[in-house]
Design a protein around this motif. Structure first.
Motif, PDB file in Angstrom:
ATOM      1  N   ASP A   1      29.360   3.105 -21.440  1.00 41.44           N
ATOM      2  CA  ASP A   1      28.840   3.851 -20.468  1.00 41.44           C
ATOM      3  C   ASP A   1      29.832   4.000 -19.097  1.00 41.44           C
ATOM      4  OD1 ASP A   1      26.526   4.582 -21.660  1.00 41.44           O
ATOM      5  OD2 ASP A   1      25.449   2.876 -20.695  1.00 41.44           O
ATOM      6  N   GLU A   2      30.699   2.766 -18.700  1.00 45.02           N
ATOM      7  CA  GLU A   2      31.637   2.716 -17.757  1.00 45.02           C
ATOM      8  C   GLU A   2      32.872   3.744 -18.401  1.00 45.02           C
ATOM      9  OE1 GLU A   2      32.348  -1.228 -16.775  1.00 45.02           O
ATOM     10  OE2 GLU A   2      30.397  -1.604 -16.230  1.00 45.02           O
ATOM     11  N   LEU A   3      33.058   3.721 -19.375  1.00 40.40           N
ATOM     12  CA  LEU A   3      34.309   4.239 -19.849  1.00 40.40           C
ATOM     13  C   LEU A   3      34.146   5.677 -19.896  1.00 40.40           C
ATOM     14  CD1 LEU A   3      35.069   2.405 -23.307  1.00 40.40           C
ATOM     15  CD2 LEU A   3      36.344   2.231 -21.147  1.00 40.40           C
ATOM     16  N   VAL A   4      33.048   6.381 -19.800  1.00 45.15           N
ATOM     17  CA  VAL A   4      32.884   7.714 -19.650  1.00 45.15           C
ATOM     18  C   VAL A   4      33.685   8.243 -18.631  1.00 45.15           C
ATOM     19  CG1 VAL A   4      31.147   9.449 -19.229  1.00 45.15           C
ATOM     20  CG2 VAL A   4      30.630   7.615 -20.654  1.00 45.15           C
ATOM     21  N   ALA A   5      33.627   7.770 -17.441  1.00 48.07           N
ATOM     22  CA  ALA A   5      34.467   8.022 -16.130  1.00 48.07           C
ATOM     23  C   ALA A   5      35.980   7.808 -16.295  1.00 48.07           C
ATOM     24  CB  ALA A   5      33.718   7.669 -15.075  1.00 48.07           C
ATOM     25  N   ARG A   6      36.338   7.322 -17.250  1.00 48.11           N
ATOM     26  CA  ARG A   6      37.756   6.669 -17.316  1.00 48.11           C
ATOM     27  C   ARG A   6      38.564   7.193 -18.252  1.00 48.11           C
ATOM     28  NH1 ARG A   6      37.536   0.407 -18.029  1.00 48.11           N
ATOM     29  NH2 ARG A   6      39.716   0.883 -18.172  1.00 48.11           N
ATOM     30  N   ALA A   7      38.270   8.587 -18.405  1.00 50.75           N
ATOM     31  CA  ALA A   7      39.311   9.399 -19.325  1.00 50.75           C
ATOM     32  C   ALA A   7      40.337  10.075 -18.420  1.00 50.75           C
ATOM     33  CB  ALA A   7      38.372  10.519 -19.919  1.00 50.75           C
ATOM     34  N   ASN A   8      41.402  10.124 -18.707  1.00 55.21           N
ATOM     35  CA  ASN A   8      42.538  11.034 -17.945  1.00 55.21           C
ATOM     36  C   ASN A   8      42.408  12.384 -18.366  1.00 55.21           C
ATOM     37  OD1 ASN A   8      43.819   8.737 -16.710  1.00 55.21           O
ATOM     38  ND2 ASN A   8      44.880   8.298 -18.567  1.00 55.21           N
TER      39      ASN A   8
ATOM     40  N   ARG B   1      44.966  28.906 -20.961  1.00 51.99           N
ATOM     41  CA  ARG B   1      44.992  30.363 -20.230  1.00 51.99           C
ATOM     42  C   ARG B   1      45.475  29.832 -19.148  1.00 51.99           C
ATOM     43  NH1 ARG B   1      38.761  32.333 -18.580  1.00 51.99           N
ATOM     44  NH2 ARG B   1      39.582  33.887 -17.066  1.00 51.99           N
ATOM     45  N   ASP B   2      46.068  31.150 -18.011  1.00 52.78           N
ATOM     46  CA  ASP B   2      46.610  30.952 -17.010  1.00 52.78           C
ATOM     47  C   ASP B   2      45.471  30.427 -15.930  1.00 52.78           C
ATOM     48  OD1 ASP B   2      48.872  32.282 -18.067  1.00 52.78           O
ATOM     49  OD2 ASP B   2      48.847  34.212 -16.803  1.00 52.78           O
ATOM     50  N   GLY B   3      46.135  29.702 -15.041  1.00 47.74           N
ATOM     51  CA  GLY B   3      45.420  29.186 -13.922  1.00 47.74           C
ATOM     52  C   GLY B   3      46.008  28.281 -13.097  1.00 47.74           C
ATOM     53  N   VAL B   4      45.331  27.541 -12.092  1.00 51.68           N
ATOM     54  CA  VAL B   4      45.706  26.634 -11.106  1.00 51.68           C
ATOM     55  C   VAL B   4      45.150  25.249 -11.654  1.00 51.68           C
ATOM     56  CG1 VAL B   4      45.596  26.078  -8.730  1.00 51.68           C
ATOM     57  CG2 VAL B   4      45.704  28.511  -9.361  1.00 51.68           C
ATOM     58  N   VAL B   5      45.989  24.067 -11.277  1.00 50.83           N
ATOM     59  CA  VAL B   5      45.724  22.763 -11.655  1.00 50.83           C
ATOM     60  C   VAL B   5      44.869  22.472 -10.498  1.00 50.83           C
ATOM     61  CG1 VAL B   5      46.518  20.422 -11.926  1.00 50.83           C
ATOM     62  CG2 VAL B   5      47.770  22.286 -12.804  1.00 50.83           C
ATOM     63  N   MET B   6      43.469  22.103 -10.482  1.00 50.82           N
ATOM     64  CA  MET B   6      42.579  22.152  -9.731  1.00 50.82           C
ATOM     65  C   MET B   6      42.327  20.436  -9.488  1.00 50.82           C
ATOM     66  SD  MET B   6      38.683  23.254  -9.767  1.00 50.82           S
ATOM     67  CE  MET B   6      37.642  23.180  -8.278  1.00 50.82           C
ATOM     68  N   GLN B   7      42.342  19.871 -10.288  1.00 50.94           N
ATOM     69  CA  GLN B   7      42.215  18.270 -10.327  1.00 50.94           C
ATOM     70  C   GLN B   7      42.868  17.758 -11.732  1.00 50.94           C
ATOM     71  OE1 GLN B   7      37.919  17.951 -11.204  1.00 50.94           O
ATOM     72  NE2 GLN B   7      37.832  15.926 -10.209  1.00 50.94           N
ATOM     73  N   ALA B   8      43.115  16.380 -11.474  1.00 54.04           N
ATOM     74  CA  ALA B   8      43.735  15.665 -12.504  1.00 54.04           C
ATOM     75  C   ALA B   8      43.384  13.966 -12.278  1.00 54.04           C
ATOM     76  CB  ALA B   8      45.355  16.264 -12.623  1.00 54.04           C
ATOM     77  N   GLU B   9      43.866  13.467 -13.210  1.00 52.02           N
ATOM     78  CA  GLU B   9      43.801  11.821 -13.318  1.00 52.02           C
ATOM     79  C   GLU B   9      44.697  11.440 -14.503  1.00 52.02           C
ATOM     80  OE1 GLU B   9      43.820   8.386 -12.680  1.00 52.02           O
ATOM     81  OE2 GLU B   9      42.343   9.472 -11.396  1.00 52.02           O
ATOM     82  N   ALA B  10      45.796  10.439 -14.232  1.00 54.02           N
ATOM     83  CA  ALA B  10      46.294  10.231 -15.128  1.00 54.02           C
ATOM     84  C   ALA B  10      46.590   8.450 -15.203  1.00 54.02           C
ATOM     85  CB  ALA B  10      47.841  10.646 -14.885  1.00 54.02           C
ATOM     86  N   GLY B  11      45.921   7.909 -14.480  1.00 54.64           N
ATOM     87  CA  GLY B  11      46.050   6.387 -14.140  1.00 54.64           C
ATOM     88  C   GLY B  11      45.231   5.398 -14.862  1.00 54.64           C
TER      89      GLY B  11
END
Length: 305
Positions: free
Chosen positions: A212-219, A191-201
């Motif tokens: 449990d620690e891996l939950v927060a480590r998804a790009n 859908r059209d929109g604006v890139v608000m937030q991203a993580e790639a590292g």
């Protein structure tokens, strides 16, 4: 705290900013408008450019907001800087006892994209302050929109649908869908929109890492829509974000590459539409048109996450 430390506070608040959209070092510009409000962006044009400070930042995990305390004659002002290219809802808390403040704590408010907002004026003393933040505005009003197929593939294979037992039981992901695809598959904006937030590292998980620690480590990429809802495209490969913070994207545009990062048992794309429901994210049911027609997600399906 002495006034001379204000520039240091501002710099410390910036050190953990979102490092744009790649695993490489990035840069953020900070400037103050005529009303004294601080703004942040990954680029700046026009008259404000001459007054902007350029700060080079290392790659790192996403940070939604930072608390900035500015001392004044009555005590201090507690500001929250929004580091996302979309609005956030925030709440300012005081730990360790009562604190004189206007308004009383906890104080709640909404801060526009890439800007700062004054949450409260704090009386004399040294209170322990902290901020909680949620992407989006509680004023979101989801529209009935048909979403496009978010992958550059001709086949549909669903690992886990709405209400999936592996990881789709919470409010944020109840209406999420996991599409099984090989790593490196092109991910498209649904859908059209604006890139608000991203993580790639983040790298892929190593054997034996804590789940449990891996939950927060998804790009991932979070795209803000014009009705206030947000689409999350998650588990992208390392360096798999192909758009930048604040960029406008069109339906069908390539935005990233699928992967297997975070708490993921096999390569896939985790897709969910969310809305801020008042300091909490909730998933929103959606319609989607796939390669062979309308997709149905109502029945939970077994499988990996």
């Amino acid at each position: 705290m002495k006034r001379g430390r204000r520039p240091l506070l501002a710099m410390l608040a910036l050190l953990a900013l979102l490092a744009a959209t790649t695993a490489q070092a990035s840069q953020v510009y900070r400037w103050t408008d005529a009303q004294g409000r601080a703004h942040y962006a990954d680029r700046i044009e026009g008259a404000a450019a001459a007054d902007a400070d350029r700060i080079v930042l290392p790659a790192g995990p996403t940070v939604v907001a930072r608390l900035r305390v500015e001392p004044d004659a009555q005590g201090a002002q507690a500001w929250v800087d929004n580091l996302l290219a979309g609005p956030i809802e925030v709440m300012l808390h005081a730990d360790g006892g009562a604190v004189a403040s206007d308004p009383p704590l906890p104080a709640r408010g909404t801060v526009p994209a890439l800007s700062g907002g004054l949450l409260a004026r704090i009386g004399p003393g040294t209170p322990r302050l902290r901020v909680t933040a949620v992407p989006g505005t509680p004023n979101a009003r989801p529209r009935d929109v048909e979403y496009a197929w978010p992958l550059q593939t001709a086949n549909v294979r669903i690992q886990q649908a709405w209400g999936g037992a592996f990881s789709h039981g919470d409010e944020e992901n109840r209406h999420a869908v996991d599409f099984a695809v090989p790593s490196g598959t092109a991910v498209l904006a649904a859908r059209d929109g604006v890139v608000m937030q991203a993580e790639a590292g983040f790298p892929e998980a190593s054997p034996g890492e804590d789940e449990d620690e891996l939950v927060a480590r998804a790009n991932f990429i979070r795209i803000l829509h014009d009705d206030g809802t947000m689409a999350l495209y998650a588990h992208l490969q390392t360096g798999g974000v192909l758009v930048r913070l604040g960029q406008h994207v069109r339906r069908g545009q390539v935005i990233g590459l699928s992967g297997n990062t975070g708490r993921s048992t096999a390569p896939h794309l985790h897709f969910v539409v969310q809305a801020n429901r008042g300091m909490r994210l909730a998933s929103v049911p959606f319609r989607m048109f796939g390669p062979q027609g309308v997709l149905r997600f109502g029945a939970a399906q077994a499988g990996g996450g």
